[in-house]
Design a protein around this motif. Structure first.
Motif, short mmCIF file in Angstrom:
data_model
loop_
_atom_site.label_atom_id
_atom_site.label_comp_id
_atom_site.label_asym_id
_atom_site.label_seq_id
_atom_site.Cartn_x
_atom_site.Cartn_y
_atom_site.Cartn_z
N LYS A 30 0.74 -1.23 -0.04
CA LYS A 30 -0.07 -0.02 -0.01
C LYS A 30 0.67 1.37 0.00
N ASN A 31 2.04 1.22 0.32
CA ASN A 31 2.83 2.32 0.46
C ASN A 31 3.56 2.51 -0.69
N ILE A 32 2.76 3.01 -2.05
CA ILE A 32 2.98 3.37 -3.35
C ILE A 32 2.31 4.78 -3.41
N PHE A 33 2.98 5.55 -4.15
CA PHE A 33 2.53 6.88 -4.76
C PHE A 33 2.98 7.40 -5.99
N LYS A 34 2.49 8.40 -6.83
CA LYS A 34 2.99 8.60 -8.06
C LYS A 34 3.55 9.76 -7.98
N TYR B 59 5.84 5.68 -10.37
CA TYR B 59 5.31 5.19 -8.99
C TYR B 59 6.53 4.92 -8.51
N VAL B 60 6.15 5.50 -7.07
CA VAL B 60 7.50 5.19 -6.06
C VAL B 60 7.01 4.27 -5.08
N ALA B 61 7.82 3.06 -4.76
CA ALA B 61 7.54 1.99 -3.63
C ALA B 61 8.40 2.58 -2.72
N ILE C 242 14.76 6.59 8.68
CA ILE C 242 14.30 7.53 7.68
C ILE C 242 12.95 7.55 7.34
N TRP C 243 12.05 8.65 6.93
CA TRP C 243 10.88 8.54 6.38
C TRP C 243 10.99 9.47 5.17
N VAL C 244 10.69 8.64 3.90
CA VAL C 244 10.72 9.25 2.60
C VAL C 244 9.20 9.75 2.28
N TYR C 245 9.28 10.93 1.54
CA TYR C 245 7.96 11.53 1.21
C TYR C 245 8.19 12.04 -0.11
N GLY C 246 6.94 11.96 -0.79
CA GLY C 246 6.53 12.44 -2.19
C GLY C 246 5.10 12.45 -2.43
N LEU D 284 11.37 13.77 -4.43
CA LEU D 284 11.43 13.00 -3.01
C LEU D 284 12.01 13.87 -2.13
N VAL D 285 11.66 14.07 -0.76
CA VAL D 285 12.15 14.59 0.43
C VAL D 285 12.19 13.59 1.40
#
Length: 574
Positions: A446-450, A456-458, A475-479, A486-487
């Motif tokens: 479920k941790n996938i976004f565009k 797509y980023v897993a 680390i927490w990766v966000y986009g 990504l940050v």
């Protein structure tokens, strides 16, 4: 039954406090605990609680927790433990505000055992007011007297009966009540026994376990059930993580279970220059097939024995679960702790252990090992994430089948149908089969976004990759789909960053160093270097970081009780 085999053997122990100081562990035998458990059972029935009732337990690990639990559920301690047909419902406030009230109401708890620290002082006035509302309040001693000289007929029990309803944390929404049957727990205990027997590490009555992981979680729960089934001893910590190593030194456990965060903390405390000087030669020998006890006896005796003594001196197994353990920490402990370090994987819905890595198999570093007996496993392709279960390197969603699985979510058949498809439980975790038969958890479905460019980023896979950087703890990766890059928010490793600061002329305390632009540039550079080494795609590289000197924690609602990241809350906080 353990009480018949080991009536006079130590079962439950706690440290005696004398003049404000902790002394030695004092013990209750299996027979003594049995007698109290029977009193608890009679007292509960005397309150009108019948078969099918729900019994809540709210508090830290203690002997009374076990005594109450043993009465209500599927222990092998004695035949009468679950004889009255009640379901145990652990209550814990780390699930978020209002969680205890929600669980009591949702599970229809009719009787609850509560640690004194969890409630305000019960004055006579408060007790009288409670009685007006139909609520009876007793001390532990008063409650045990209710069942004096009373006997009750025992209902016929079935293996499919629900012995506990364990509410899972999750990352969003209300907690879900996981229904666990007698059969699920017993099947798992048999499977773990079989696994330990195959690697010549069978449990015996001489083993000792320290109880500090929450009994409200399935991980510690089944481990303690396993120890009780072998007539082994369980000692309780004092409830303060700063004193845990001292409790370990006094108890001298043979098996230690922990979550990766605490194991990493222990590793940092145990490290030193003399340790590292002897580390690499022993690890090299272990890589070439030597067992840890044979790889470097001289180093074990002169150097690593100091580490073993700090962990009590009798430790033979360290088991990590609930979240991934970094390969660096696992390597380090496998060498210096002079014991087996094993990593496991499981969920509340699978009654905890599903995969466990094997001793002496260094090729399994970074994996959760092969499946335990009595569990069927398959991978299911996830095309939208590029995972193919039939590829030369099989990757896909981990799906499980077997009698260790839960019986559904309490009052939530809709959620049960979402994860149980044709008898297979869909975990939501992405796994990769290794050539040696072990499983590596690499992502979360479920941790996938565009990103804005349509890529797509897993994200969980990326966090696992970037987590290999030795200078960071977490680390927490966000986009999101409105941005093209990504940050990340990083919790740096305090010792590593302070060492870098001293070498590079950056002054100040840890918090000040984290705010320094040079430190951010350095950490970003290390992340970029790792990304290149792992051959990440261009859009998977992190372009900016924020360094937080305070680790992600439950106090700010950033982590679940099992240390999984709460992504919506992290986004809101940062």
């Amino acid at each position: 039954m353990s009480v018949e085999k080991y009536p006079n053997h130590h079962m439950l122990g706690h440290r005696q406090i004398v003049d404000g100081k902790a002394g030695k562990y004092v013990w209750q035998t299996y027979k003594q605990v049995y007698d109290i458990v029977m009193k608890v059972g009679n007292s509960i029935r005397s309150c009108g609680v019948e078969e099918g009732g729900k019994c809540g337990i709210y508090g830290a690990n203690c002997p009374e927790w076990i005594m109450t639990m043993e009465f209500t559920d599927a222990s092998t301690l004695m035949q009468a433990c679950n004889a009255h047909g009640l379901s145990c419902v652990p209550l814990y406030d780390t699930l978020g505000a209002g969680a205890v009230e929600f669980i009591i109401c949702h599970a229809e708890v009719s009787i609850a055992f509560v640690e004194e620290k969890k409630i305000a002082e019960v004055t006579p006035e408060l007790k009288a007011e409670a009685e007006k509302q139909g609520l009876a309040i007793f001390t532990w001693e008063e409650f045990l007297q209710l069942g004096e000289n009373k006997q009750y007929d025992l209902p016929i029990k079935k293996k499919t009966d629900i012995c506990t309803i364990m509410y899972t944390s999750g990352t969003t929404g209300d907690p879900k009540g996981v229904l666990i049957s007698n059969e699920s727990i017993i099947t798992l205990l048999v499977a773990v026994d079989c696994l330990l027997g195959r690697v010549n590490e069978e449990l015996t009555m001489n083993d000792v376990y320290i109880s500090y992981l929450p009994l409200a979680h399935i991980f510690d729960r089944v481990i303690e059930e396993l120890f009780i089934s072998h007539g082994a001893s369980i000692g309780f910590w004092r409830g303060d993580v700063k004193l845990l190593l001292e409790d370990i030194g006094e108890l001298k456990p043979s098996v230690f279970c922990a979550v990766p965060r605490f194991i990493s903390h222990i590793s940092a405390l145990l490290s030193g220059s003399d340790i590292y000087d002897n580390l690499y030669s022993k690890f090299y020998n272990m890589r070439n097939g030597s067992k840890h006890a044979e790889a470097s006896p001289f180093s074990d005796r002169i150097v690593f024995s100091q580490v073993k003594e700090r962990l009590g001196g009798n430790l033979r197994i360290i088991l990590s679960g609930a979240a991934p353990l970094s390969s660096q920490v696992e390597e380090f402990l496998r060498v210096v702790a002079c014991c087996h370090v094993m990593q496991g994987y499981g969920l509340t819905e699978t009654c905890a252990g599903t995969f466990v890595s094997l001793p002496h198999e260094l090729s399994m570093l970074g994996t959760v090992g092969p499946p335990v007996p009595n569990v069927d496993v398959r991978l299911e392709s996830v095309p939208e994430m590029g995972y193919d279960a039939l590829a030369s390197t099989p990757r896909g969603e981990i799906c499980l089948k077997g009698t260790t699985l839960f019986s559904g979510y309490f009052k939530r058949e809709d959620l049960t149908k979402e994860v149980m498809i044709d008898g297979w439980f869909h975990t939501g975790d992405i796994g990769e089969w290794q050539p040696n038969g072990s499983m590596k958890v690499i992502d979360r479905k479920k941790n996938i976004f565009k990103l804005s460019q349509g890529e797509y980023v897993a994200v969980e896979n990326l966090e696992n990759v970037y987590g290999c950087v030795s200078d960071i703890e977490s680390i927490w990766v966000y986009g999101n789909s409105f941005e093209s890059y990504l940050v990340a928010v990083v919790n740096p490793n305090k010792q590593a960053l302070e060492r870098w600061a001293a070498d590079n002329g950056v002054s100040g305390d840890f918090e000040t160093i984290c705010k320094d632009p040079k430190a951010k540039e350095y950490i970003l550079g290390e992340l970029t270097r790792t990304g290149k080494e792992k051959q990440l795609k261009g859009f998977e590289f992190i372009k900016a970081v924020h360094l937080d000197h305070v680790p992600f924690d439950m106090d700010r609602d950033l982590l679940t009780p099992t240390f999984k990241k709460k992504r919506p809350q992290l986004l809101k906080y940062y």
